[in-house]
Design an enzyme around this catalytic site. Structure first.
Site, mmCIF file in Angstrom:
data_model
loop_
_atom_site.group_PDB
_atom_site.id
_atom_site.type_symbol
_atom_site.label_atom_id
_atom_site.label_comp_id
_atom_site.label_asym_id
_atom_site.label_seq_id
_atom_site.Cartn_x
_atom_site.Cartn_y
_atom_site.Cartn_z
ATOM 1 N N GLU A 103 0.812 -1.214 0.000
ATOM 2 C CA GLU A 103 0.000 0.000 0.000
ATOM 3 C C GLU A 103 0.852 1.273 0.000
ATOM 4 O OE1 GLU A 103 -1.168 0.461 4.663
ATOM 5 O OE2 GLU A 103 -1.685 -1.390 3.649
ATOM 6 N N HIS B 12 -5.682 -3.683 -6.637
ATOM 7 C CA HIS B 12 -6.188 -2.779 -5.612
ATOM 8 C C HIS B 12 -7.229 -1.845 -6.243
ATOM 9 C CE1 HIS B 12 -2.818 -3.312 -2.368
ATOM 10 N NE2 HIS B 12 -3.381 -4.444 -2.740
#
Length: 430
Positions: free
Chosen positions: A313, A340
């Site tokens: 992330e 994602h």
């Protein structure tokens, strides 16, 4: 609130930025705490939760099924209840809602329909649905393994052993573990596939379960077994979101300033804590003390060779810093972030490249070499982490326009206002 310009002019500070920053709470901790509180043996309080689109969707989804989630000042009081109502759950763009709530819905005696934003129909959830079906839950997804789908609960879940491929997301495993103690025989989750990404997020889930008295056996690689039993109601104070710290600490690096993040925990399961090591490698001075985490820029950024598999992330923010570095970088181990909010590797290669960066896209990462950057529009693809990358570049390059800066509300309400305040920019016209 004045509507934000779109695309939004990313401010470039004219001097080193030296500020102290207080961050909203962690999305990962907030949404896990909400699920566990909903399944607990008594009411409990989630203190100082993040209130953003993702967490409000989680609270709304649990409420729709019958759980009491009410404001108590800055906190949420959560009261478990028999899950008997039919409900519709809006997942928005929240992977945690799409993956964590269906195992809870299996315990309901109602029919729970799930859907979300159009892009969410492309994000993987089939492994969770197949696992639930194998544990005896009635799932209707039309064979797609994606949104929209329906969970028809029977009031209980048999539980047992499931084998899944969690190489696309660690959330597949966390989803089953969070509800597993409430299943008749618990749950024994075994991973079979390429290495699981973002393992710290599974460790976060396990730690939160154990803090509530749940027995979890993770002694064998690629296996997590949760014993059946109660989930003890536990009030939990939510830590600041350390991944959301990325653009703020990056500002110290890009401006040669100093940023202190208040209340940075000395011990945490959040993968964002790895920012300390990454920024040190890139040439910053990093110190953690009672005041918080302070990052000082040295006036230069150095390239790095990093395996970001467990902290995927953070890739957009780190890639942005690498594009400003004085030597080459190679970021690898993050093929899973193609699934994602958007295909983050393709998006980063395209948008950084459009601003003049020398980027090569690989199946599992990016190679970035020093180049002269220029202003232009930086598209975000409705992805808050892409917006973080855009403002980082804009803090060092004149004329960067970030598309849809409002997408940052997913995990940080009024990020744009906080960024403008931090950089000393007048709100007028922004």
């Amino acid at each position: 609130m004045t509507p934000l310009a779109d695309p939004w002019p990313a401010p470039r500070p004219s001097a080193p930025v030296e500020r102290v920053v207080s961050l909203p709470g962690s999305k990962s901790l907030t949404n896990r705490a909400l699920v566990l509180a909903a399944l607990a043996d008594a009411p409990s309080v989630v203190r100082r939760p993040l209130r953003s689109r993702d967490t409000l969707l989680m609270a709304a989804g649990l409420s729709a099924m019958g759980v009491g989630v009410v404001d108590e000042g800055d906190d949420w009081r959560v009261t478990p209840a028999a899950l008997t109502s039919d409900a519709e759950v809006d997942c928005g763009l929240a992977g945690t809602v799409m993956r964590f709530v269906p195992p809870v819905a299996g315990l309901s005696s109602g029919t729970i329909a799930f859907d979300g934003d159009p892009h969410m129909r492309q994000r993987p959830v089939g492994e969770v649905l197949s696992a639930l079906a194998g544990l005896g839950v009635d799932i209707d997804d039309g064979g797609r393994g994606s949104l929209p789908f329906v969970v028809r609960g029977a009031g209980s879940v048999r539980g047992g052993t499931v084998v899944i491929d969690a190489s696309a997301s660690s959330q597949f495993i966390s989803a089953l573990l969070l509800a597993g103690a409430r299943y008749d025989t618990g749950v024994d989750v075994r991973h079979d596939g390429k290495p699981v990404p973002s393992l710290p997020h599974i460790e976060m889930t396990v730690a939160m379960l154990r803090a509530r008295g749940v027995e979890v056996d993770d002694s064998d690689p690629n296996r997590w077994a949760v014993a059946p039993g109660p989930i003890t109601a536990t009030d939990e104070a939510i830590e600041p979101d350390l991944s959301n710290a990325a653009p703020f600490v990056a500002l110290a690096a890009t401006t040669g300033g100093a940023i202190t993040i208040r209340d940075w925990p000395r011990s945490t399961t959040q993968p964002g804590d790895e920012l300390r090591d990454v920024l040190t490698r890139m040439g910053c001075d990093v110190a953690l003390d009672d005041a918080g985490l302070t990052v000082r820029g040295s006036g230069a950024l150095h390239g790095v060779d990093l395996d970001l598999h467990d902290i995927g992330e953070l890739t957009p923010a780190i890639a942005a810093l690498c594009a400003l570095a004085d030597s080459p970088s190679h970021l690898r181990g993050v093929g899973h972030i193609r699934h994602h909010e958007t295909d983050r590797l393709a998006a980063l290669a395209t948008e950084l490249g459009n601003l003049g960066a020398d980027v090569t896209e690989h199946p599992d990462g990016l190679s970035i070499r020093p180049a002269s950057l220029r202003g232009g529009v930086f598209r975000t693809y409705a992805d808050h982490r892409m917006a973080h990358a855009g403002v980082i570049i804009g803090s060092a390059v004149e004329g960067v326009l970030v598309e849809d800066i409002a997408t940052t509300s997913k995990t940080f309400p009024d990020f744009a206002g906080a960024w403008l305040d931090l950089t000393g920019t007048d709100l007028a016209g922004q």
